[in-house]
Design a protein around this motif. Structure first.
Motif, PDB file in Angstrom:
ATOM      1  N   THR A   1      24.515  11.780  57.677  1.00  0.00           N
ATOM      2  CA  THR A   1      25.772  12.535  57.672  1.00  0.00           C
ATOM      3  C   THR A   1      26.976  11.584  57.718  1.00  0.00           C
ATOM      4  O   THR A   1      26.813  10.374  57.890  1.00  0.00           O
ATOM      5  CB  THR A   1      25.849  13.461  58.899  1.00  0.00           C
TER       6      THR A   1
ATOM      7  N   GLU B   1      24.592  10.056  61.363  1.00  0.00           N
ATOM      8  CA  GLU B   1      23.378  10.598  61.961  1.00  0.00           C
ATOM      9  C   GLU B   1      22.378  10.944  60.864  1.00  0.00           C
ATOM     10  O   GLU B   1      22.779  11.422  59.790  1.00  0.00           O
ATOM     11  CB  GLU B   1      23.732  11.864  62.758  1.00  0.00           C
TER      12      GLU B   1
ATOM     13  N   ILE C   1      19.538  13.401  59.613  1.00  0.00           N
ATOM     14  CA  ILE C   1      18.956  14.716  59.892  1.00  0.00           C
ATOM     15  C   ILE C   1      17.936  15.062  58.803  1.00  0.00           C
ATOM     16  O   ILE C   1      17.939  14.466  57.727  1.00  0.00           O
ATOM     17  CB  ILE C   1      20.018  15.831  59.941  1.00  0.00           C
ATOM     18  N   ARG C   2      17.082  16.032  59.109  1.00  0.00           N
ATOM     19  CA  ARG C   2      16.155  16.563  58.109  1.00  0.00           C
ATOM     20  C   ARG C   2      16.554  17.994  57.785  1.00  0.00           C
ATOM     21  O   ARG C   2      16.902  18.760  58.669  1.00  0.00           O
ATOM     22  CB  ARG C   2      14.716  16.520  58.605  1.00  0.00           C
TER      23      ARG C   2
ATOM     24  N   LEU D   1      20.015  24.177  54.144  1.00  0.00           N
ATOM     25  CA  LEU D   1      20.742  22.910  54.051  1.00  0.00           C
ATOM     26  C   LEU D   1      20.250  22.073  52.878  1.00  0.00           C
ATOM     27  O   LEU D   1      21.011  21.324  52.274  1.00  0.00           O
ATOM     28  CB  LEU D   1      20.596  22.116  55.353  1.00  0.00           C
TER      29      LEU D   1
ATOM     30  N   MET E   1      22.750  20.584  50.077  1.00  0.00           N
ATOM     31  CA  MET E   1      22.874  19.153  49.792  1.00  0.00           C
ATOM     32  C   MET E   1      22.587  18.844  48.321  1.00  0.00           C
ATOM     33  O   MET E   1      23.234  17.984  47.725  1.00  0.00           O
ATOM     34  CB  MET E   1      21.896  18.363  50.678  1.00  0.00           C
TER      35      MET E   1
END
Lengths: 474, 474
Positions: B185, B189, B191-192, B206, B210
């Motif tokens: 991000t 960070e 993230i999955r 998400l 993306m």
């Protein structure tokens, strides 16, 4: 994991967000008789098919147009009052519960087909139309909408929960089949999220962001869907197996070989028994697969032969074919009635339905261990599954008056979800998070991803008026 | 509409966001020789295959791990400096241009296959692997990744632009084939966004948000993809037609009948000529379709017979078959080289590629009127298309030294996009918005939808450091 099966009607701390009298007055002025504050109407709109209850919303608005939806949302926004979109009431995870108070926005009267674009294999509908009504309306075109979650859900609700069901193994889910939406935002503005083109790279995929947002990012007022030519040939067959494992191994191999099977449902022996009793069928009381093949006559035959061979290797019996549309409908109706048949088999019980979905190679591991755990418990249960997708549902049939049974069901559910997540799966294949799975979502997605969802929610609905208290806590 | 073909190197007002020396020092300390400020390296990273230019980024970081990406983003965030993810450099809409200054974050060394889950038909890769390298790496499994945009693009870049290409008519686009991502991000960070399950209703999608976000919402560091069994039988054929209309009508009918054709490419007579010259082929100089059928031997034959019948009705010649893999590769290589062959056919020219996509029933209207307009202009052009999806590309070959030609190309492009939008289509089927189509996006999506995209961007990247100045102005 902190997901739980609540024993008391649920009220979140923000229940003080109940609609104030000034809002009710404004809504009454705008909507007249299409605003209802009758307790029976409110109660009917304050529950779904799930196992959780909460106090009902303060009022129900029956919207008949996009303008109605916009006005209702704008009025609610002026008072910072929650708005909960309502379609057919068939969701399973507490999506419709007014846990923070507010108004229910019923769009079931917005049930028109707006355009059938048969040449493009698309249809645009209002959100309140149900999937069966949609298929009736387009039958004359030789096209159909395949997504079939069992219940005669509204298309808007199916989009909102990213529903799927028995046909998803071949046709995909609402994720793949919603092409575009019209959405009323938290500010009451109507926007469009896409075009009728089959594909697009034009900016963020707002359509897919909205699909599965469970009413928390906008109220859907139009849905454009992909539809499909009715297959030239359709064959349905059932096949009984000596064990669940044999049935599941057959499915795994079928999928891994790339056979384009249209439906492949696992029905355990408990489900067969209740379905036999409920639908007066004489199905062999063994675990079975209920399958459907779509394609050209030659293609269907080829698929069926391949699967028959695999089934034979796993000890499956000869396929029994349902060749007429009537026989097929009878079988699928029986399958869809498994839930109600099971609930009726234990008078007074409540069913808690699980919804895990795992990569197909992990299906046997996930499912068999959970069957063993359920068998070892004292809880009656049934098991059905869209196993071609790795998705299956245990229904635990618990006596609501016996706390021990709730605890056992809760434990079984936790163990199953933990197992599914450890195997690379999800806590919910098709029902959504709602209230029931909020704790599981954090375990599955991780805090960072949930924080990203929260940030999106706060950006698009800063007052948190759209179906608040669902998916994640704010 | 205010999209335009800029004549000067583009610099946005915020170009003062160039990386400060303090950031370059910190990056040098962290990355050593993997930070480059050499002009040649910066220039190579400051352009793509499109027609727009801008001053290069101030530095290039070569990331080799997720931690590298996180650290680079965090350091840039400390200075509020733009970060532009870079894969293979093959995008077409100015995606990689440092229009506001900043650093290029090259992930091409992150090119490993992390896991091949053949039993689940999934693979997880690092973003820098190219589609050809991926297919080489999984060849031994009997599986393949079908998405083929022509260029040997990186998988991360393909996900970022929601790419598709010749196989999309059967296998879908990156939208359908990215199962999950790991994303760094704007705060650095990781993230999955999903699991390996085939479907899920676990919160906001998400992954789909993306995919197609063009580097503006996060830097992809892992991509989990669907892969497919290599079809038992593959047949490729070409068919020449007396007119473009006849070819297009054949495609429309094929799609409307639901024939699961794997590829169906339109190649106009201009393209045939340059491809013949470039690839030493002897293709008949008429509009043609280049088709591929995947399936069982019987299924492929059935599909091909259906399409042959349709083609015949439209005056198409007999199919010429490419039966060996070598012949097929030769044909598809020729198709993919059409762009370069065309550019070489007019020495010194620049190609402007259009990318509209319309509902299939509107394809003939959209395409034929635009062909007439292009024929009436003085600009040499070629036309190719993934017409099964309603997507096609005009390539206008303009002399960059003749302003009149730019203006004409710009006018043709505007007319085409206006027509496509009026017919319910999109300005970009697969290339993305980048810089070039920002004006078109507002026309297509409407201000409300673009405002929603902006709100999401601001929520997830409040400093606007991730590939700023693309898709929409902030």
């Amino acid at each position: 994991m902190n997901a739980r099966i609540p024993t008391e009607p649920l009220q979140q701390p923000e229940a003080s967000r109940a609609a104030p009298q000034a809002l009710l007055d404004a809504l009454a002025e705008r909507f007249g008789a299409r605003l209802s504050t009758a307790l029976a109407v409110r109660e009917q709109h304050g529950r779904d098919e799930g196992s959780i209850s909460a106090p009902p919303p303060q009022a129900v608005v029956f919207a008949e147009s996009v303008q109605d939806v916009q006005d209702a949302v704008r009025l609610a926004a002026q008072h910072g009052t929650p708005v909960i979109p309502y379609g057919a009431g068939s969701s399973l995870e507490g999506h419709l519960l007014a846990v923070q108070g507010g108004i229910s926005l019923d769009v079931s009267r917005m049930n028109q087909v707006l355009s059938i674009d048969a040449d493009d294999l698309t249809v645009t509908v209002q959100p309140g139309i149900t999937r069966k009504a949609l298929n009736e309306a387009i039958k004359h075109t030789g096209l159909f909408f395949p997504i079939d979650p069992g219940a005669d859900a509204s298309i808007g609700g199916m989009a909102a929960t990213r529903a799927s069901g028995t046909n998803a193994v071949r046709y995909g889910t609402m994720r793949e089949n919603v092409l575009a939406l019209q959405v009323v935002t938290a500010a009451g503005e109507a926007i469009r999220t896409g075009t009728r083109a089959r594909k697009s790279s034009a900016g963020y995929d707002l359509t897919r962001l909205m699909v599965g947002s469970e009413g928390t990012l906008g109220v859907f007022t139009e849905v454009t869907l992909r539809i499909y030519p009715l297959p030239e040939a359709v064959s349905a067959a059932i096949c009984s197996f000596p064990s669940i494992e044999a049935a599941v191994r057959t499915v795994i191999q079928t999928i891994q070989l790339g056979v384009p099977i249209a439906r492949v449902e696992l029905i355990d022996v408990n489900s067969v028994r209740v379905v036999n009793a409920h639908s007066k069928l004489g199905l062999r009381e063994e675990p079975m697969l209920l399958m459907e093949f779509h394609g050209s006559p030659a293609g269907v035959q080829e698929q069926a032969e391949t699967v028959q061979q695999i089934a034979q290797e796993w000890g499956g019996n000869a396929f029994e074919w349902a060749t007429t549309p009537e026989e097929r409908t009878r079988l699928w109706t029986a399958r869809h009635n498994a839930y109600f048949a099971a609930v009726q088999s234990r008078p007074g019980c409540k069913a808690i339905s699980t919804d895990t979905c795992v990569p197909i190679s992990r299906l046997a591991d996930c499912l068999l261990d959970s069957v063993a755990e359920a068998d070892a418990s004292a809880i009656p249960y049934f098991l059905v599954g869209h196993v071609g997708d790795g998705n299956f549902h245990f229904g635990y049939l618990l006596d609501p008056n016996v706390p021990q049974e709730r605890e056992t069901a809760e434990r079984l559910n936790h163990q199953l979800v933990s197992r599914a997540l450890a195997l690379g799966g999800t806590c919910t294949g098709e029902h959504g998070v709602g209230i029931h799975k909020m704790g599981f979502l954090a375990d599955e997605a991780g805090e960072g991803a949930v924080a990203m969802m929260r940030a999106i929610k706060q950006a698009l609905d800063p007052q948190n008026i759209l179906n608040p208290g669902k998916i994640f806590a704010l």
